[in-house]
Motif scaffolding. Sequence first.
Motif, PDB file in Angstrom:
ATOM      1  N   LEU A 188       0.804  -1.224   0.000  1.00 15.73           N
ATOM      2  CA  LEU A 188       0.000   0.000   0.000  1.00 15.73           C
ATOM      3  C   LEU A 188       0.837   1.274   0.000  1.00 15.73           C
ATOM      4  O   LEU A 188       0.677   2.143  -0.820  1.00 15.73           O
ATOM      5  CB  LEU A 188      -0.902   0.034   1.230  1.00 15.73           C
ATOM      6  CG  LEU A 188      -2.234  -0.655   1.083  1.00 15.73           C
ATOM      7  CD1 LEU A 188      -3.159  -0.195   2.174  1.00 15.73           C
ATOM      8  CD2 LEU A 188      -2.823  -0.349  -0.262  1.00 15.73           C
ATOM      9  N   GLY A 189       1.768   1.331   0.948  1.00 13.89           N
ATOM     10  CA  GLY A 189       2.459   2.594   1.161  1.00 13.89           C
ATOM     11  C   GLY A 189       3.363   2.973   0.014  1.00 13.89           C
ATOM     12  O   GLY A 189       3.264   4.058  -0.538  1.00 13.89           O
ATOM     13  N   SER A 205      -6.367  11.924   1.139  1.00 13.55           N
ATOM     14  CA  SER A 205      -6.065  10.501   1.040  1.00 13.55           C
ATOM     15  C   SER A 205      -6.024  10.046  -0.419  1.00 13.55           C
ATOM     16  O   SER A 205      -5.126   9.326  -0.834  1.00 13.55           O
ATOM     17  CB  SER A 205      -7.122   9.710   1.807  1.00 13.55           C
ATOM     18  OG  SER A 205      -6.989   8.350   1.551  1.00 13.55           O
ATOM     19  N   LYS A 240     -10.941   1.056   7.314  1.00 13.81           N
ATOM     20  CA  LYS A 240      -9.557   0.590   7.252  1.00 13.81           C
ATOM     21  C   LYS A 240      -8.600   1.629   7.799  1.00 13.81           C
ATOM     22  O   LYS A 240      -7.403   1.403   7.871  1.00 13.81           O
ATOM     23  CB  LYS A 240      -9.178   0.266   5.818  1.00 13.81           C
ATOM     24  CG  LYS A 240      -9.950  -0.929   5.285  1.00 13.81           C
ATOM     25  CD  LYS A 240      -9.263  -1.489   4.074  1.00 13.81           C
ATOM     26  CE  LYS A 240      -9.840  -2.844   3.730  1.00 13.81           C
ATOM     27  NZ  LYS A 240      -9.310  -3.339   2.471  1.00 13.81           N
ATOM     28  N   GLY A 241      -9.094   2.781   8.122  1.00 14.23           N
ATOM     29  CA  GLY A 241      -8.222   3.820   8.656  1.00 14.23           C
ATOM     30  C   GLY A 241      -7.800   4.795   7.575  1.00 14.23           C
ATOM     31  O   GLY A 241      -7.720   4.453   6.402  1.00 14.23           O
ATOM     32  N   THR A 268      -5.956   6.779   4.987  1.00 16.49           N
ATOM     33  CA  THR A 268      -4.917   6.412   4.002  1.00 16.49           C
ATOM     34  C   THR A 268      -4.550   4.933   4.059  1.00 16.49           C
ATOM     35  O   THR A 268      -3.466   4.551   3.664  1.00 16.49           O
ATOM     36  CB  THR A 268      -3.614   7.236   4.172  1.00 16.49           C
ATOM     37  OG1 THR A 268      -2.996   6.846   5.394  1.00 16.49           O
ATOM     38  CG2 THR A 268      -3.869   8.719   4.164  1.00 16.49           C
ATOM     39  N   GLN A 269      -5.455   4.077   4.558  1.00 18.20           N
ATOM     40  CA  GLN A 269      -5.131   2.657   4.638  1.00 18.20           C
ATOM     41  C   GLN A 269      -6.019   1.784   3.748  1.00 18.20           C
ATOM     42  O   GLN A 269      -5.860   0.562   3.743  1.00 18.20           O
ATOM     43  CB  GLN A 269      -5.251   2.165   6.095  1.00 18.20           C
ATOM     44  CG  GLN A 269      -4.226   2.768   7.031  1.00 18.20           C
ATOM     45  CD  GLN A 269      -2.811   2.530   6.548  1.00 18.20           C
ATOM     46  OE1 GLN A 269      -2.436   1.415   6.214  1.00 18.20           O
ATOM     47  NE2 GLN A 269      -2.019   3.597   6.473  1.00 18.20           N
ATOM     48  N   SER A 283      -7.156  -0.216   0.691  1.00 20.52           N
ATOM     49  CA  SER A 283      -6.387  -0.720  -0.449  1.00 20.52           C
ATOM     50  C   SER A 283      -7.039  -0.317  -1.764  1.00 20.52           C
ATOM     51  O   SER A 283      -6.377   0.042  -2.723  1.00 20.52           O
ATOM     52  CB  SER A 283      -6.244  -2.238  -0.364  1.00 20.52           C
ATOM     53  OG  SER A 283      -7.499  -2.849  -0.470  1.00 20.52           O
ATOM     54  N   GLN A 296      -6.205   3.467  -2.085  1.00 19.99           N
ATOM     55  CA  GLN A 296      -4.795   3.794  -2.245  1.00 19.99           C
ATOM     56  C   GLN A 296      -4.222   3.218  -3.528  1.00 19.99           C
ATOM     57  O   GLN A 296      -3.310   3.790  -4.113  1.00 19.99           O
ATOM     58  CB  GLN A 296      -4.001   3.303  -1.032  1.00 19.99           C
ATOM     59  CG  GLN A 296      -4.399   3.991   0.252  1.00 19.99           C
ATOM     60  CD  GLN A 296      -4.279   5.503   0.160  1.00 19.99           C
ATOM     61  OE1 GLN A 296      -3.327   6.027  -0.384  1.00 19.99           O
ATOM     62  NE2 GLN A 296      -5.286   6.215   0.654  1.00 19.99           N
ATOM     63  N   GLU A 353     -12.301   3.957   4.041  1.00 20.50           N
ATOM     64  CA  GLU A 353     -11.323   4.311   5.068  1.00 20.50           C
ATOM     65  C   GLU A 353     -11.995   4.698   6.380  1.00 20.50           C
ATOM     66  O   GLU A 353     -11.411   4.538   7.445  1.00 20.50           O
ATOM     67  CB  GLU A 353     -10.413   5.421   4.540  1.00 20.50           C
ATOM     68  CG  GLU A 353      -9.724   4.972   3.246  1.00 20.50           C
ATOM     69  CD  GLU A 353      -8.532   5.804   2.857  1.00 20.50           C
ATOM     70  OE1 GLU A 353      -8.469   6.971   3.252  1.00 20.50           O
ATOM     71  OE2 GLU A 353      -7.663   5.268   2.142  1.00 20.50           O
TER      72      GLU A 353
END
Lengths: 609, 424
Positions: free
Chosen positions: A228-229, B33, B295-296, B298-299, B301, B304, B323
Amino acid sequence: MKFSQPVERAYDFDYFKTRTHSRVILLFVAVALVGVVLLGRLFSLQILQHTELSQKAEQNRMRAVPMLAPRGMIYDRSSKILATNKLSHSLLFQPGRLSSQQAYQSLQRLSHYLGLPYAELLSRVRFDSVEPIYLAHNLNSKALALITENQSRLPGAEVVTELERFYPENELASHLLGYMGQITAEELKSHRYQAYRPGALVGKTGLERLYERFLKGTDGKSLYAVDLGKHEKKLSKTIAAVPGNSLKLTLDKPLQQFCMELLDRRKAPGSIVVMEPQTGAILAMVSYPAYNLNLFTEGLTQAEWKTLQNTRYFPFFNRTLNAYPPGSIFKIVTALAALQEGYLRPEQTFYSKGYLNVGGHIFYDWHRGGFGIVNIYQALAHSIDTVFYELALKMDIEPIRDYAKKFKLDQPTGLELKGEHPGLIPDKEWKKRVIGVDWLPGDAVNTSIGQGYLQMSPLQATRMIATVANRGKIPRPYLVQEILGTDGNAVFTAQPEKHQQEISEIEPRYWDVVQRGLEGAVTYGTAKAMKLKYHGVAGKTGTAETSPGKSTHAWVVAYAPTNQPRYALTVFLEHGGSGGGKAAPIAKQILKYLLENDLEQTNRSKERN
Amino acid sequence: MALLRSRSVWLQSLPTLVLISCFFILSSLCVWSVQVHAEGNLGIFLRHLISIGLGFGVLALVAVVGFHNLRHFALPMYVISVLLLAAVLVVGPVVAGSQRWIYLGPLSFQPSELAKLVLIISLAHHLSLIQKFDFKQTSLLLLHIGIPFVLIYKEPDLGTSLILVGISLSMLVVSPLSSLVLATLITPVVSLGLFFWNSWFWLVYVLVGVGLWLAWFLVTRWNRRPALVGLVVGSLLLGLNICIPGLTEWGWENLQAYQKQRILTFIAPEPDLMNAGYQVTQSKIAVGAGGFWGKGFTQGSQTQLRYVPEQHTDFIFSALAEEGGFWLSGLVLLLFMLLILRILWVAYHCSEPGELYVCSGVAALELMHLLINMGMNMDMMPVTGVPLPFFSYGGTAILMHMSLLGLVESIAWAQRGSRLIRIE
């Protein structure tokens, strides 16, 4: 409109107050309803379907990069290459994660670079696919340069280098090998093409299509988990590609090329079939004009396809498998029927005066002067029509039809390729049923010399002459000698003797009569042009009348050497003139080529060395 | 002068301001995000912040000027807005198959957004002047709605043109027009829409209709009032509602192929939505993957890895839901309900028809935006380019929604007798 004044009241607002209030409450209710519906859907997705949907999200994190399996090769009988693979550039496109605008701009640019209409590209794209799809194969250098140069302005597009089908001789054996094309949406849905990616190349015709599941192999893939990051891809699993099986054909590539050249010199449509009479192995099978197989891997547009299809002489038409009136080559069957059924004795003589009167209608011989007193040997050698007219009048159609059926002239030969014309043998019942007219004695007369309704394909003609060379054994023609596994061992080997049939009813002495007649045709008769210095040749010419105003079809069938036949062949020239004058010289060149550069002889000399 | 009293006035608007501030904070987090964290694109985020700042300014300006002053300029505003809509069809560049934007140097804006705002003001003013719905007035009204409708439809932008119709209908709902006429106008449309959306909803709708009508009949008989006319009219209306889906299908079957094609291209004229199916599927996965807690920040999938296209505009709700999870997206939905209910609350206390029409129109507009946008994010509605109010990136839309709220606030202040400016 005066700004200083308050707006006049149009109606007595207070009078309607109860009504408007209840209407506002109605709106309250509508809002509440919409809220409940949306909240319900949100609950259903996020709570009830959470597990299922998060699994899908997890799957999305795995990215598969395909590895195309190299397609199996196609070889001729001595392992010369007919179809191979070469490194080429394909264009992959992944529309899913683009905005509509990006996808639109990308496709517009690509349409410009590739020189393909936008609508054409759009029809190749599948927007519901998460995996990338093939937009184009075999990019030419100009398109490749343009795309790589402008990569940053083409979101979703990616050029990959893969091994893709390549035909080194372009047109050679195009009707047999078949071409590759992008898989269609319907094909993709079917069970047979389950493992294929959208836009992938598949065999569309010929052997490429028939042996698709052997040639294809199994694609591999590398699976990456996306982090992801950092957006890094970590390789998590690789499944190796398994190359496809190769085909080894019975074809002889130099011979095929030689035959192609012979027809190419004339620039007129026709076909040649060369076969081993004992086994039925096809040594050459040429239909002219042919087409360049490599054009299709690049992805023809609808318009290009249409123009190619409508060019003169229709290159897609396979002239070895389509049926035509055979003309005098059919006299072989008429003679054998008459001999075996007792209507004709070998020593019997006829008086040829150049015409025959059948119920008031005069049927002429091709040689108006006539040949005088002749026997059946001369009748076959000179192709004397009146002799066969007389036999047909004696026998009527039934024996002719029965013997043609014994030669399997009403059935496809059983070659691997699809689209064989089964041929046509007319009789009384057929004419009544299909044409709707009663049978006339003249019809039998016409049929006896291969005219009228009778039709035969050049492949069937070759099998017919091979049967004469074999004295009754009917071979089944075949093209695929072996299917080779990746280790080079054969996983399948053709067993031609299994499929052989036999005409047992005809006595050997009658085969002798016909064979002598056919040898005579070459030594002193209509097929003189085929005479070779050192080898005996037997053959029969045919000049078939076609529609009025059009030139005749030229046929010749032959086998050689006469003492131990190794080759049977047919030369057919569509509207090409006379069999003896046009087709026989071509057949002579092939026979000369074959018997001088004889395959077995060269093999033997190799063994000696 | 009056501005001196402004402190108490602004306090009155505090609930609205708090609500939209919540929206904008969450919206900025989503844009961060989606754009900054996932794509490294800071520019969009900054532009979003500028739009929000401008939005508050516009809200204040419109609220201070007030509907009672703006309505005097209804006609010129309407003419300008129509001219802009016409201009976009002439000079607007074709982007992804449709013309919706006008570019002025670095700035760009969508005249159709302006048209929604202007139509609410001008239509409210127009309706408030009508004394009787005679033929002339009805035709004028149809023309009033029809011109912008056709121009927006031509862009093509079916979503926005349908919202215009929705706004107009909601204004008719609060007009003194007879309930019977309204019901005949609206209920068949609702019936048809529900039938083709979800046949179970349609069944519930019909059953509720039958129940209401029976209840009315029983109550009337109980009170020994005459019920014959109501009986006949009610059954006719119910019959119309029940039969109209069948009639439509029958009519459809009897059309020629080319006629069907024409209607289909009328219903779905937007060529740019070619990957709509994919978008919706991925958006639905994103929403579902969020679960209860999300998922929080910026978490997510799906968010992102940019599986959902257009996630900072039309599909921003899917980012919020993935998120933020059910609790947050559900809360946002409730807050939206509160906002709309607040607008209707103002409507309820109006003492002048024009103001009532404005409030009703604004409420309907927000509600439709909410339904269409959240609906398509959750694979419940067809994909049309309708953004989520106060959330989606896009300056014109933010300014438009803020102006509408400004109108409502000015009306709310007027109810307390505090008009800040009066043009003399």
